[in-house]
Design an enzyme around this catalytic site. Sequence first.
Site, PDB file in Angstrom:
ATOM      1  N   ASP A  41      -0.124  -4.254 -10.627  1.00  0.00           N
ATOM      2  CA  ASP A  41       0.232  -2.823  -9.831  1.00  0.00           C
ATOM      3  C   ASP A  41       0.669  -1.716 -10.599  1.00  0.00           C
ATOM      4  O   ASP A  41       0.499  -1.727 -11.835  1.00  0.00           O
ATOM      5  CB  ASP A  41       1.538  -2.757  -8.758  1.00  0.00           C
ATOM      6  CG  ASP A  41       1.315  -2.249  -7.583  1.00  0.00           C
ATOM      7  OD1 ASP A  41       1.425  -1.141  -7.807  1.00  0.00           O
ATOM      8  OD2 ASP A  41       0.660  -2.377  -6.354  1.00  0.00           O
ATOM      9  N   ASP A  47      -3.588  -0.235 -13.871  1.00  0.00           N
ATOM     10  CA  ASP A  47      -4.192   1.277 -13.518  1.00  0.00           C
ATOM     11  C   ASP A  47      -5.301   0.791 -13.382  1.00  0.00           C
ATOM     12  O   ASP A  47      -6.098   0.494 -14.291  1.00  0.00           O
ATOM     13  CB  ASP A  47      -3.749   2.222 -13.687  1.00  0.00           C
ATOM     14  CG  ASP A  47      -4.635   3.506 -13.247  1.00  0.00           C
ATOM     15  OD1 ASP A  47      -5.007   3.213 -12.380  1.00  0.00           O
ATOM     16  OD2 ASP A  47      -4.316   4.606 -14.118  1.00  0.00           O
ATOM     17  N   VAL A  48      -5.392   0.308 -12.202  1.00  0.00           N
ATOM     18  CA  VAL A  48      -7.036   0.226 -11.351  1.00  0.00           C
ATOM     19  C   VAL A  48      -8.162   1.148 -12.090  1.00  0.00           C
ATOM     20  O   VAL A  48      -8.999   0.626 -12.158  1.00  0.00           O
ATOM     21  CB  VAL A  48      -6.858  -0.234 -10.241  1.00  0.00           C
ATOM     22  CG1 VAL A  48      -6.838  -1.887  -9.727  1.00  0.00           C
ATOM     23  CG2 VAL A  48      -7.279   0.890  -9.268  1.00  0.00           C
ATOM     24  N   SER A  76     -12.450  -0.498   4.556  1.00  0.00           N
ATOM     25  CA  SER A  76     -11.641   0.436   5.692  1.00  0.00           C
ATOM     26  C   SER A  76     -12.336   0.308   6.880  1.00  0.00           C
ATOM     27  O   SER A  76     -13.574   1.154   6.749  1.00  0.00           O
ATOM     28  CB  SER A  76     -10.554   1.542   5.083  1.00  0.00           C
ATOM     29  OG  SER A  76     -10.624   2.482   6.272  1.00  0.00           O
ATOM     30  N   TYR A  96     -11.798   9.026   0.710  1.00  0.00           N
ATOM     31  CA  TYR A  96     -11.563   8.027   1.655  1.00  0.00           C
ATOM     32  C   TYR A  96     -12.463   7.103   2.495  1.00  0.00           C
ATOM     33  O   TYR A  96     -12.962   6.468   2.161  1.00  0.00           O
ATOM     34  CB  TYR A  96     -10.220   8.255   2.330  1.00  0.00           C
ATOM     35  CG  TYR A  96      -9.681   6.617   2.376  1.00  0.00           C
ATOM     36  CD1 TYR A  96      -8.780   6.052   1.784  1.00  0.00           C
ATOM     37  CD2 TYR A  96      -9.840   6.150   3.833  1.00  0.00           C
ATOM     38  CE1 TYR A  96      -8.192   5.035   1.677  1.00  0.00           C
ATOM     39  CE2 TYR A  96      -9.031   4.939   4.487  1.00  0.00           C
ATOM     40  CZ  TYR A  96      -8.278   3.911   2.831  1.00  0.00           C
ATOM     41  OH  TYR A  96      -7.968   3.125   3.456  1.00  0.00           O
ATOM     42  N   LYS A 119     -14.342   4.178   0.356  1.00  0.00           N
ATOM     43  CA  LYS A 119     -14.668   2.816   1.723  1.00  0.00           C
ATOM     44  C   LYS A 119     -16.339   2.393   2.447  1.00  0.00           C
ATOM     45  O   LYS A 119     -16.420   1.365   1.781  1.00  0.00           O
ATOM     46  CB  LYS A 119     -13.839   3.451   3.114  1.00  0.00           C
ATOM     47  CG  LYS A 119     -12.177   3.328   2.506  1.00  0.00           C
ATOM     48  CD  LYS A 119     -11.417   1.474   1.074  1.00  0.00           C
ATOM     49  CE  LYS A 119     -10.390   1.606   1.398  1.00  0.00           C
ATOM     50  NZ  LYS A 119     -10.003   0.796   0.535  1.00  0.00           N
TER      51      LYS A 119
HETATM   52  P1  NAP Z   1       0.285   1.069  -0.143  1.00  0.00           P
HETATM   53  O1  NAP Z   1       1.199   0.785   0.646  1.00  0.00           O
HETATM   54  O2  NAP Z   1       0.256   2.347  -0.330  1.00  0.00           O
HETATM   55  O3  NAP Z   1       0.234   0.369  -1.713  1.00  0.00           O
HETATM   56  C1  NAP Z   1      -1.291   0.410  -1.592  1.00  0.00           C
HETATM   57  C2  NAP Z   1      -0.610  -0.282  -3.263  1.00  0.00           C
HETATM   58  O4  NAP Z   1      -1.317   0.372  -4.691  1.00  0.00           O
HETATM   59  C3  NAP Z   1       0.660   0.622  -3.379  1.00  0.00           C
HETATM   60  O5  NAP Z   1       1.648  -0.337  -4.126  1.00  0.00           O
HETATM   61  C4  NAP Z   1      -0.007   1.642  -4.692  1.00  0.00           C
HETATM   62  O6  NAP Z   1       1.246   2.152  -5.761  1.00  0.00           O
HETATM   63  C5  NAP Z   1      -0.529   1.008  -5.343  1.00  0.00           C
HETATM   64  N1  NAP Z   1      -1.805   1.376  -6.549  1.00  0.00           N
HETATM   65  C6  NAP Z   1      -2.216   2.788  -6.139  1.00  0.00           C
HETATM   66  N2  NAP Z   1      -3.223   3.504  -6.864  1.00  0.00           N
HETATM   67  C7  NAP Z   1      -3.121   2.611  -8.037  1.00  0.00           C
HETATM   68  C8  NAP Z   1      -3.999   2.325  -9.321  1.00  0.00           C
HETATM   69  N3  NAP Z   1      -4.479   3.707  -9.579  1.00  0.00           N
HETATM   70  N4  NAP Z   1      -3.761   1.345  -9.961  1.00  0.00           N
HETATM   71  C9  NAP Z   1      -2.992   0.073  -9.067  1.00  0.00           C
HETATM   72  N5  NAP Z   1      -2.414  -0.095  -7.739  1.00  0.00           N
HETATM   73  C10 NAP Z   1      -2.675   1.258  -7.354  1.00  0.00           C
HETATM   74  O7  NAP Z   1      -1.378   0.312   1.024  1.00  0.00           O
HETATM   75  P2  NAP Z   1      -2.030  -0.304   1.500  1.00  0.00           P
HETATM   76  O8  NAP Z   1      -1.631   0.245   3.905  1.00  0.00           O
HETATM   77  O9  NAP Z   1      -0.875  -1.411   1.276  1.00  0.00           O
HETATM   78  O10 NAP Z   1      -3.335  -0.221   1.572  1.00  0.00           O
HETATM   79  C11 NAP Z   1      -3.751  -1.706   1.017  1.00  0.00           C
HETATM   80  C12 NAP Z   1      -5.024  -1.843   0.454  1.00  0.00           C
HETATM   81  O11 NAP Z   1      -5.779  -1.046   2.656  1.00  0.00           O
HETATM   82  C13 NAP Z   1      -5.954  -0.169   0.229  1.00  0.00           C
HETATM   83  O12 NAP Z   1      -7.406  -0.179  -0.446  1.00  0.00           O
HETATM   84  C14 NAP Z   1      -5.945   0.700   1.303  1.00  0.00           C
HETATM   85  O13 NAP Z   1      -7.122   1.680   1.625  1.00  0.00           O
HETATM   86  C15 NAP Z   1      -6.335  -0.301   2.406  1.00  0.00           C
HETATM   87  N6  NAP Z   1      -6.674  -0.286   4.205  1.00  0.00           N
HETATM   88  C16 NAP Z   1      -5.281   0.036   4.252  1.00  0.00           C
HETATM   89  C17 NAP Z   1      -5.063   0.605   5.906  1.00  0.00           C
HETATM   90  C18 NAP Z   1      -4.030   0.609   6.454  1.00  0.00           C
HETATM   91  O14 NAP Z   1      -3.957   1.352   7.858  1.00  0.00           O
HETATM   92  N7  NAP Z   1      -3.074   0.859   5.443  1.00  0.00           N
HETATM   93  C19 NAP Z   1      -6.610   0.307   6.429  1.00  0.00           C
HETATM   94  C20 NAP Z   1      -7.590   0.465   6.085  1.00  0.00           C
HETATM   95  C21 NAP Z   1      -7.458   0.190   4.673  1.00  0.00           C
HETATM   96  P3  NAP Z   1       1.911   3.284  -6.059  1.00  0.00           P
HETATM   97  O15 NAP Z   1       3.044   3.191  -4.486  1.00  0.00           O
HETATM   98  O16 NAP Z   1       3.065   3.186  -6.890  1.00  0.00           O
HETATM   99  O17 NAP Z   1       0.786   4.313  -5.573  1.00  0.00           O
END
Ligand code: NAP
Length: 243
Positions: free
Chosen positions: A38, A60-61, A138, A151, A155
């Site tokens: 992360d 950092d990805v 997504s 986004y 996606k």
């Molecule tokens: P989240 O709670 O915001 O978690 C995302 C994590 O990714 C955070 O720990 C964040 O770190 C980290 N991150 C951000 N930028 C990064 C980078 N450059 N390098 C490494 N890590 C990084 O999001 P989530 O809801 O769990 O989502 C996870 C995945 O599912 C994402 O790809 C999201 O687009 C996808 N998704 C989510 C939903 C939904 O409804 N939640 C729906 C469809 C798809 P920081 O907090 O430090 O920035």
Amino acid sequence: MGGIVDGRHAVVTGAAQGIGLAIARRLAAEGARVTIADLDGDRAEAAAAEIPGAAGIACDVTSEVDVQAVADRALGSGGLDIWVNNAGVTKDASLRKMTLDDFDLVVGVHLRGTWLGVRAAQAAMRESGGGSIVNISSLSGKFGNPGQTNYSAAKAGIVGLTKAAAKEVAHHGVRINAVQPGLIRTPMTAAMTPEALAATEASIPMRRAGEPDEVAGAVLFLASDLSSYMTGAVLEVGGGRGM
Ligand code: NAP
């Protein structure tokens, strides 16, 4: 012992919280040794400390060097079997208000990040004798959400990337699939107003948001041998939304 990914080494990006953390927990519960990668190394280590056998690492990805270092470390510690490209951010705004920086940030983390992860992981897996990569897309990339031109584009791009890469490496024993979650309760969606959340839930056939562990179940399936004849597939985890 006896888990469906017993003894495998898994890397999950963006796994300090939310869906990534649920995936890391699920894989570990089924016997995998998990690396949580992360942005914030302290948060990655703190999350890993709660999971038996897990390790946390700053990554950092969008950084070629960081992503390669995670893959190299996995290879050096006995091989890489599972890699989940999950890290994500949102910067929602209408086209009238979205800045180029908002676009570049979101496309960078999701699309460049996933591409770097796929490239590094498939190379390491070919050396390890095969493996499974799971990319988190997504439903926003399937049907497009207003306010998410950045986004949704990223996606949708992940789906094309998944299929192209899956075709390239299938004969090397590396499978690459994608998951398209719908509305899931995580810190990313916590910012929604109760009204917006209720309106979205009303439009979902199952009439509710999903939980991170419900996405993790689909990822576990794709990561494991249960899906051994699947590659280039896209699994929707959205309570029937958008079908
Ligand atoms: P989240 O709670 O915001 O978690 C995302 C994590 O990714 C955070 O720990 C964040 O770190 C980290 N991150 C951000 N930028 C990064 C980078 N450059 N390098 C490494 N890590 C990084 O999001 P989530 O809801 O769990 O989502 C996870 C995945 O599912 C994402 O790809 C999201 O687009 C996808 N998704 C989510 C939903 C939904 O409804 N939640 C729906 C469809 C798809 P920081 O907090 O430090 O920035």
